[in-house]
Design an enzyme around this catalytic site. Structure first.
Site, PDB file in Angstrom:
ATOM      1  N   ASP A  89      31.461  39.597  25.371  1.00  0.00           N
ATOM      2  CA  ASP A  89      32.599  39.384  26.269  1.00  0.00           C
ATOM      3  C   ASP A  89      33.144  37.963  26.181  1.00  0.00           C
ATOM      4  O   ASP A  89      32.457  37.049  25.735  1.00  0.00           O
ATOM      5  CB  ASP A  89      32.181  39.639  27.724  1.00  0.00           C
ATOM      6  CG  ASP A  89      32.129  41.119  28.049  1.00  0.00           C
ATOM      7  OD1 ASP A  89      32.772  41.899  27.328  1.00  0.00           O
ATOM      8  OD2 ASP A  89      31.444  41.474  29.015  1.00  0.00           O
ATOM      9  N   ARG A  92      27.353  43.200  36.926  1.00  0.00           N
ATOM     10  CA  ARG A  92      27.379  43.702  35.552  1.00  0.00           C
ATOM     11  C   ARG A  92      26.487  42.894  34.627  1.00  0.00           C
ATOM     12  O   ARG A  92      26.206  43.310  33.507  1.00  0.00           O
ATOM     13  CB  ARG A  92      28.818  43.793  35.022  1.00  0.00           C
ATOM     14  CG  ARG A  92      29.532  42.489  34.905  1.00  0.00           C
ATOM     15  CD  ARG A  92      31.018  42.705  34.650  1.00  0.00           C
ATOM     16  NE  ARG A  92      31.293  43.392  33.411  1.00  0.00           N
ATOM     17  CZ  ARG A  92      31.249  42.816  32.213  1.00  0.00           C
ATOM     18  NH1 ARG A  92      30.910  41.544  32.107  1.00  0.00           N
ATOM     19  NH2 ARG A  92      31.511  43.503  31.117  1.00  0.00           N
ATOM     20  N   PRO A 110      38.848  28.623  49.059  1.00  0.00           N
ATOM     21  CA  PRO A 110      39.719  28.015  48.029  1.00  0.00           C
ATOM     22  C   PRO A 110      39.308  26.584  47.729  1.00  0.00           C
ATOM     23  O   PRO A 110      39.733  26.013  46.728  1.00  0.00           O
ATOM     24  CB  PRO A 110      41.111  28.078  48.660  1.00  0.00           C
ATOM     25  CG  PRO A 110      40.885  28.226  50.122  1.00  0.00           C
ATOM     26  CD  PRO A 110      39.584  28.937  50.286  1.00  0.00           C
ATOM     27  N   GLU A 132      42.203  30.477  59.629  1.00  0.00           N
ATOM     28  CA  GLU A 132      42.273  29.157  58.983  1.00  0.00           C
ATOM     29  C   GLU A 132      40.961  28.800  58.290  1.00  0.00           C
ATOM     30  O   GLU A 132      40.856  27.780  57.623  1.00  0.00           O
ATOM     31  CB  GLU A 132      42.614  28.065  60.011  1.00  0.00           C
ATOM     32  CG  GLU A 132      44.039  28.095  60.500  1.00  0.00           C
ATOM     33  CD  GLU A 132      45.052  28.061  59.366  1.00  0.00           C
ATOM     34  OE1 GLU A 132      44.887  27.230  58.451  1.00  0.00           O
ATOM     35  OE2 GLU A 132      45.986  28.876  59.377  1.00  0.00           O
TER      36      GLU A 132
HETATM   37  N1  SAM Z   1      42.807  27.018  55.544  1.00  0.00           N
HETATM   38  C1  SAM Z   1      42.054  27.332  54.362  1.00  0.00           C
HETATM   39  C2  SAM Z   1      42.392  26.328  53.272  1.00  0.00           C
HETATM   40  O1  SAM Z   1      43.561  26.022  53.112  1.00  0.00           O
HETATM   41  O2  SAM Z   1      41.477  25.890  52.569  1.00  0.00           O
HETATM   42  C3  SAM Z   1      42.386  28.718  53.844  1.00  0.00           C
HETATM   43  C4  SAM Z   1      41.890  29.809  54.729  1.00  0.00           C
HETATM   44  S1  SAM Z   1      42.208  31.381  54.019  1.00  0.00           S
HETATM   45  C5  SAM Z   1      43.727  31.816  54.763  1.00  0.00           C
HETATM   46  C6  SAM Z   1      41.051  32.460  54.812  1.00  0.00           C
HETATM   47  C7  SAM Z   1      39.782  32.713  54.022  1.00  0.00           C
HETATM   48  O3  SAM Z   1      40.089  33.320  52.795  1.00  0.00           O
HETATM   49  C8  SAM Z   1      38.947  31.510  53.684  1.00  0.00           C
HETATM   50  O4  SAM Z   1      38.135  31.136  54.755  1.00  0.00           O
HETATM   51  C9  SAM Z   1      38.155  31.995  52.501  1.00  0.00           C
HETATM   52  O5  SAM Z   1      36.978  32.676  52.900  1.00  0.00           O
HETATM   53  C10 SAM Z   1      39.097  33.002  51.838  1.00  0.00           C
HETATM   54  N2  SAM Z   1      39.779  32.511  50.630  1.00  0.00           N
HETATM   55  C11 SAM Z   1      41.080  32.208  50.527  1.00  0.00           C
HETATM   56  N3  SAM Z   1      41.404  31.821  49.304  1.00  0.00           N
HETATM   57  C12 SAM Z   1      40.283  31.885  48.572  1.00  0.00           C
HETATM   58  C13 SAM Z   1      39.983  31.600  47.215  1.00  0.00           C
HETATM   59  N4  SAM Z   1      40.906  31.158  46.362  1.00  0.00           N
HETATM   60  N5  SAM Z   1      38.713  31.778  46.782  1.00  0.00           N
HETATM   61  C14 SAM Z   1      37.766  32.210  47.637  1.00  0.00           C
HETATM   62  N6  SAM Z   1      37.987  32.498  48.949  1.00  0.00           N
HETATM   63  C15 SAM Z   1      39.233  32.339  49.415  1.00  0.00           C
END
Ligand code: SAM
Length: 259
Positions: free
Chosen positions: A169, A154, A89, A116
């Site tokens: 698209d 794609r 994220p 986490e």
């Molecule tokens: N503690 C992290 C933070 O707040 O930045 C979030 C960890 S999340 C619960 C677990 C995993 O989900 C991350 O390590 C990532 O690989 C994935 N993830 C969660 N949200 C994501 C997003 N919006 N885009 C891409 N990967 C995501």
């Protein structure tokens, strides 16, 4: 193209990659997707991949060593250099332009976090880029990896049939690269007559120039209404500005000040 997915649930992504356009890209030999589980590279009878965070606090953190080992194995599985992408994220927002750029890579390794997240030292040492699929937090990177696999696959030459050409698209630049990125125009198919409404007559006219004009106008109009930040009205070509003015006038928004 080869994509290696590193995840505690690799089948989650490899199964998604077996369907539809992505599956067909695989059948056509354009793409192969391989799953790697860090647990297979963890030591001890518990095959532990996570531990408590230094400094305390809730949750667990994915450990360096199983991820280092699984990434080394994934990299060694094919000769081409791999671009390693961590789904996070906190990453750069993933968009169509990034999908297009990644589709030019011979190999990707997609690293999916859980808990986490991942020990920062592993990310600093092994990851080329972090990508986010949106401003929300998923419980794992697998859905995000599946999104990247789909959007990239794609775009591989030959993945789409002609009728599904990606060029029309949403978010695709025009052939000359000029003008704004637009949302796609509306689409209609049979039956012609339906209680839900009519098909715009221009689409039945056989007049290709008029149809192209209508589609451009619809794309401009709905982009302005739904995603106004994509259009700098002052920078539109004269032709596009006229089409948008006409669209807004017909839509009752004669001032055209946006939604
Ligand atoms: N503690 C992290 C933070 O707040 O930045 C979030 C960890 S999340 C619960 C677990 C995993 O989900 C991350 O390590 C990532 O690989 C994935 N993830 C969660 N949200 C994501 C997003 N919006 N885009 C891409 N990967 C995501």
């Amino acid at each position: 193209m080869r994509i290696d997915v590193v995840s505690l649930f690799p089948e989650f992504v490899t199964q998604v990659a077996g369907h539809g356009v992505v599956g067909r890209a695989g059948e056509r030999g354009l793409l192969s997707v391989h799953g790697w589980n860090p647990r297979d590279f963890a030591e001890g009878s518990y095959r532990r991949v996570d531990d408590r965070p230094f400094g305390g606090g809730p949750g667990m953190v994915m450990m360096v060593e199983p991820l280092r080992a699984v990434l080394a194995a994934a990299r060694a599985a094919a000769p081409e250099p791999a671009r390693v992408v961590y789904l996070s994220p906190q990453g750069r927002p993933f968009d169509q332009a990034r999908a297009r750029a990644l589709a030019l890579e011979p190999r990707l390794v997609l690293l999916c976090g859980r808990y986490e997240g991942v020990d920062e030292r592993l990310l600093a040492a092994e990851v080329d880029e972090e990508l986010s699929i949106g401003d929300y937090v998923l419980s794992g990177g697998e859905l995000a990896a599946a999104v990247v696999v789909d959007a990239v696959a794609r775009l591989l030459p030959g993945a789409l049939n002609d009728v599904e050409s990606a060029a029309q698209d949403s978010f695709e630049p025009s052939a000359d690269g000029a003008g704004p990125l637009l949302l796609d125009c509306p689409h209609y198919t049979r039956p012609l007559e339906h209680a839900y409404g009519e098909v715009p007559p221009v689409l039945l006219s056989g007049n290709h120039a008029a149809i192209a004009r209508w589609r451009r106008q619809q794309a401009l109009g709905r982009t302005w209404q739904r995603r106004p930040e994509l259009i700098d009205r002052g920078a539109l070509s004269k032709a596009d500005a006229r089409l948008l003015d006409e669209f807004l006038a017909a839509d009752g928004d004669a001032l055209g000040d946006g939604p």
